[in-house]
Design a protein around this motif. Sequence first.
Motif, PDB file in Angstrom:
ATOM      1  N   GLY A  56      19.756   3.014   5.707  1.00 38.96           N
ATOM      2  CA  GLY A  56      20.290   2.138   4.671  1.00 38.96           C
ATOM      3  C   GLY A  56      19.376   2.082   3.456  1.00 38.96           C
ATOM      4  N   CYS A  57      18.080   2.031   3.707  1.00 38.44           N
ATOM      5  CA  CYS A  57      17.112   2.044   2.600  1.00 38.44           C
ATOM      6  C   CYS A  57      17.175   3.360   1.836  1.00 38.44           C
ATOM      7  CB  CYS A  57      15.703   1.806   3.126  1.00 38.44           C
ATOM      8  SG  CYS A  57      15.419   0.132   3.706  1.00 38.44           S
ATOM      9  N   VAL A  58      17.302   4.453   2.573  1.00 40.49           N
ATOM     10  CA  VAL A  58      17.402   5.765   1.931  1.00 40.49           C
ATOM     11  C   VAL A  58      18.654   5.837   1.060  1.00 40.49           C
ATOM     12  CG1 VAL A  58      17.773   8.230   2.378  1.00 40.49           C
ATOM     13  CG2 VAL A  58      16.038   6.973   3.663  1.00 40.49           C
ATOM     14  N   VAL A  59      19.770   5.323   1.554  1.00 43.96           N
ATOM     15  CA  VAL A  59      21.024   5.322   0.788  1.00 43.96           C
ATOM     16  C   VAL A  59      20.862   4.516  -0.497  1.00 43.96           C
ATOM     17  CG1 VAL A  59      23.396   4.429   0.795  1.00 43.96           C
ATOM     18  CG2 VAL A  59      22.557   5.764   2.728  1.00 43.96           C
ATOM     19  N   LEU A  60      20.270   3.346  -0.398  1.00 43.78           N
ATOM     20  CA  LEU A  60      20.118   2.508  -1.585  1.00 43.78           C
ATOM     21  C   LEU A  60      19.109   3.074  -2.576  1.00 43.78           C
ATOM     22  CD1 LEU A  60      20.418  -1.050  -0.075  1.00 43.78           C
ATOM     23  CD2 LEU A  60      22.094   0.227  -1.390  1.00 43.78           C
ATOM     24  N   VAL A  61      18.029   3.643  -2.080  1.00 49.88           N
ATOM     25  CA  VAL A  61      17.041   4.261  -2.974  1.00 49.88           C
ATOM     26  C   VAL A  61      17.647   5.487  -3.660  1.00 49.88           C
ATOM     27  CG1 VAL A  61      14.850   5.523  -3.022  1.00 49.88           C
ATOM     28  CG2 VAL A  61      15.018   3.348  -1.824  1.00 49.88           C
ATOM     29  N   ALA A  62      18.411   6.279  -2.923  1.00 51.85           N
ATOM     30  CA  ALA A  62      19.068   7.445  -3.531  1.00 51.85           C
ATOM     31  C   ALA A  62      20.104   7.007  -4.570  1.00 51.85           C
ATOM     32  CB  ALA A  62      19.726   8.295  -2.447  1.00 51.85           C
ATOM     33  N   SER A  63      20.816   5.931  -4.289  1.00 46.67           N
ATOM     34  CA  SER A  63      21.782   5.413  -5.253  1.00 46.67           C
ATOM     35  C   SER A  63      21.091   4.922  -6.516  1.00 46.67           C
ATOM     36  CB  SER A  63      22.595   4.270  -4.633  1.00 46.67           C
ATOM     37  OG  SER A  63      23.302   4.707  -3.506  1.00 46.67           O
ATOM     38  N   LEU A  64      20.004   4.217  -6.347  1.00 49.27           N
ATOM     39  CA  LEU A  64      19.238   3.747  -7.500  1.00 49.27           C
ATOM     40  C   LEU A  64      18.656   4.921  -8.279  1.00 49.27           C
ATOM     41  CD1 LEU A  64      18.099   1.343  -9.083  1.00 49.27           C
ATOM     42  CD2 LEU A  64      16.126   1.393  -7.545  1.00 49.27           C
ATOM     43  N   ALA A  65      18.193   5.933  -7.578  1.00 44.27           N
ATOM     44  CA  ALA A  65      17.648   7.119  -8.241  1.00 44.27           C
ATOM     45  C   ALA A  65      18.722   7.829  -9.067  1.00 44.27           C
ATOM     46  CB  ALA A  65      17.054   8.076  -7.215  1.00 44.27           C
ATOM     47  N   LEU A  66      19.937   7.882  -8.544  1.00 44.54           N
ATOM     48  CA  LEU A  66      21.039   8.499  -9.283  1.00 44.54           C
ATOM     49  C   LEU A  66      21.313   7.740 -10.576  1.00 44.54           C
ATOM     50  CD1 LEU A  66      23.446  10.535  -9.392  1.00 44.54           C
ATOM     51  CD2 LEU A  66      24.773   8.730  -8.291  1.00 44.54           C
ATOM     52  N   VAL A  67      21.387   6.428 -10.482  1.00 42.54           N
ATOM     53  CA  VAL A  67      21.661   5.598 -11.653  1.00 42.54           C
ATOM     54  C   VAL A  67      20.539   5.749 -12.683  1.00 42.54           C
ATOM     55  CG1 VAL A  67      21.876   3.206 -12.426  1.00 42.54           C
ATOM     56  CG2 VAL A  67      23.101   3.954 -10.398  1.00 42.54           C
ATOM     57  N   LEU A  68      19.307   5.657 -12.234  1.00 44.24           N
ATOM     58  CA  LEU A  68      18.179   5.753 -13.158  1.00 44.24           C
ATOM     59  C   LEU A  68      18.022   7.161 -13.731  1.00 44.24           C
ATOM     60  CD1 LEU A  68      15.522   3.532 -11.381  1.00 44.24           C
ATOM     61  CD2 LEU A  68      16.983   2.955 -13.326  1.00 44.24           C
ATOM     62  N   ARG A  69      18.377   8.161 -12.965  1.00 42.01           N
ATOM     63  CA  ARG A  69      18.280   9.545 -13.460  1.00 42.01           C
ATOM     64  C   ARG A  69      19.203   9.760 -14.650  1.00 42.01           C
ATOM     65  NH1 ARG A  69      16.460  13.079 -15.800  1.00 42.01           N
ATOM     66  NH2 ARG A  69      16.806  15.254 -15.341  1.00 42.01           N
ATOM     67  N   TRP A  70      20.394   9.197 -14.587  1.00 43.83           N
ATOM     68  CA  TRP A  70      21.300   9.314 -15.732  1.00 43.83           C
ATOM     69  C   TRP A  70      20.713   8.617 -16.950  1.00 43.83           C
ATOM     70  CZ3 TRP A  70      24.815  12.607 -16.901  1.00 43.83           C
ATOM     71  CH2 TRP A  70      25.551  13.237 -15.908  1.00 43.83           C
ATOM     72  N   ARG A  71      20.123   7.479 -16.733  1.00 44.48           N
ATOM     73  CA  ARG A  71      19.518   6.753 -17.852  1.00 44.48           C
ATOM     74  C   ARG A  71      18.391   7.585 -18.482  1.00 44.48           C
ATOM     75  NH1 ARG A  71      19.771   2.367 -21.384  1.00 44.48           N
ATOM     76  NH2 ARG A  71      17.668   1.678 -21.817  1.00 44.48           N
ATOM     77  N   TRP A  72      17.523   8.147 -17.653  1.00 42.21           N
ATOM     78  CA  TRP A  72      16.429   8.963 -18.161  1.00 42.21           C
ATOM     79  C   TRP A  72      16.953  10.205 -18.871  1.00 42.21           C
ATOM     80  CZ3 TRP A  72      13.816   8.223 -12.863  1.00 42.21           C
ATOM     81  CH2 TRP A  72      13.177   6.981 -12.832  1.00 42.21           C
ATOM     82  N   PHE A  73      18.027  10.775 -18.344  1.00 42.64           N
ATOM     83  CA  PHE A  73      18.628  11.942 -18.985  1.00 42.64           C
ATOM     84  C   PHE A  73      19.061  11.607 -20.409  1.00 42.64           C
ATOM     85  CE2 PHE A  73      22.602  14.165 -20.081  1.00 42.64           C
ATOM     86  CZ  PHE A  73      22.115  15.455 -20.180  1.00 42.64           C
ATOM     87  N   HIS A  74      19.698  10.465 -20.583  1.00 39.54           N
ATOM     88  CA  HIS A  74      20.185  10.087 -21.905  1.00 39.54           C
ATOM     89  C   HIS A  74      19.051   9.658 -22.833  1.00 39.54           C
ATOM     90  CE1 HIS A  74      24.409  10.592 -21.205  1.00 39.54           C
ATOM     91  NE2 HIS A  74      24.308   9.932 -20.073  1.00 39.54           N
ATOM     92  N   LEU A  75      17.972   9.165 -22.290  1.00 38.42           N
ATOM     93  CA  LEU A  75      16.850   8.776 -23.139  1.00 38.42           C
ATOM     94  C   LEU A  75      16.019   9.968 -23.590  1.00 38.42           C
ATOM     95  CD1 LEU A  75      15.534   5.555 -21.375  1.00 38.42           C
ATOM     96  CD2 LEU A  75      16.751   5.700 -23.542  1.00 38.42           C
ATOM     97  N   ARG A  76      15.915  10.995 -22.763  1.00 41.07           N
ATOM     98  CA  ARG A  76      15.001  12.104 -23.039  1.00 41.07           C
ATOM     99  C   ARG A  76      15.655  13.338 -23.634  1.00 41.07           C
ATOM    100  NH1 ARG A  76      10.277  12.033 -18.708  1.00 41.07           N
ATOM    101  NH2 ARG A  76      10.048   9.793 -18.593  1.00 41.07           N
ATOM    102  N   ALA A  77      16.958  13.462 -23.530  1.00 38.38           N
ATOM    103  CA  ALA A  77      17.613  14.674 -24.028  1.00 38.38           C
ATOM    104  C   ALA A  77      17.520  14.738 -25.552  1.00 38.38           C
ATOM    105  CB  ALA A  77      19.073  14.691 -23.595  1.00 38.38           C
ATOM    106  N   PRO A  78      17.190  15.892 -26.080  1.00 35.63           N
ATOM    107  CA  PRO A  78      17.064  15.997 -27.540  1.00 35.63           C
ATOM    108  C   PRO A  78      18.422  15.903 -28.219  1.00 35.63           C
ATOM    109  CG  PRO A  78      16.812  18.146 -26.520  1.00 35.63           C
ATOM    110  CD  PRO A  78      16.903  17.145 -25.405  1.00 35.63           C
ATOM    111  N   GLY A  79      18.434  15.361 -29.411  1.00 34.61           N
ATOM    112  CA  GLY A  79      19.667  15.277 -30.183  1.00 34.61           C
ATOM    113  C   GLY A  79      20.591  14.166 -29.751  1.00 34.61           C
TER     114      GLY A  79
END
Length: 137
Positions: A56-79
């Motif tokens: 259950g912890c792995v599922v929630l951490v992976a879910s949080l990682a997915l959400v945060l990864r999208w945020r980081w993608f949009h913050l760091r992508a050029p243009g």
Amino acid sequence: MGQEPDSAEQLRVIDEAPALTRAAAPGERALTVLSAVALFAVLTVASVNRVPLVLGCVVLVASLALVLRWRWFHLRAPGRRPHTKVEEAVFLFAPVTLAIPGLKVLWDNPADMTAALVAAAVPAVVLAVYLVLRWRR
């Protein structure tokens, strides 16, 4: 001091500036749909079934990682254009809404199918709304 550039030079500089309003690529749109569906499916399955605490912890951490990864993608992508206030507000709730299905997953209290679907739909929809708002770049 320096000389003011003439109008032709100013137009050339404007033309070379990156376009921040272009639409998202088809691959990014496909990954958006895939991410929202995967988040929904994983949280639903974990909410309906009795999963061990570690899983259950792995599922929630992976879910949080997915959400945060999208945020980081949009913050760091050029243009990329800066986030609007609406996008910031929507994203603020994306990690928080993971607690709705997370309570059932972590406390080994399986939910019935309807409750699991609703609980898993909330974070998936919030993530999808954020990503669709960002499609406009």
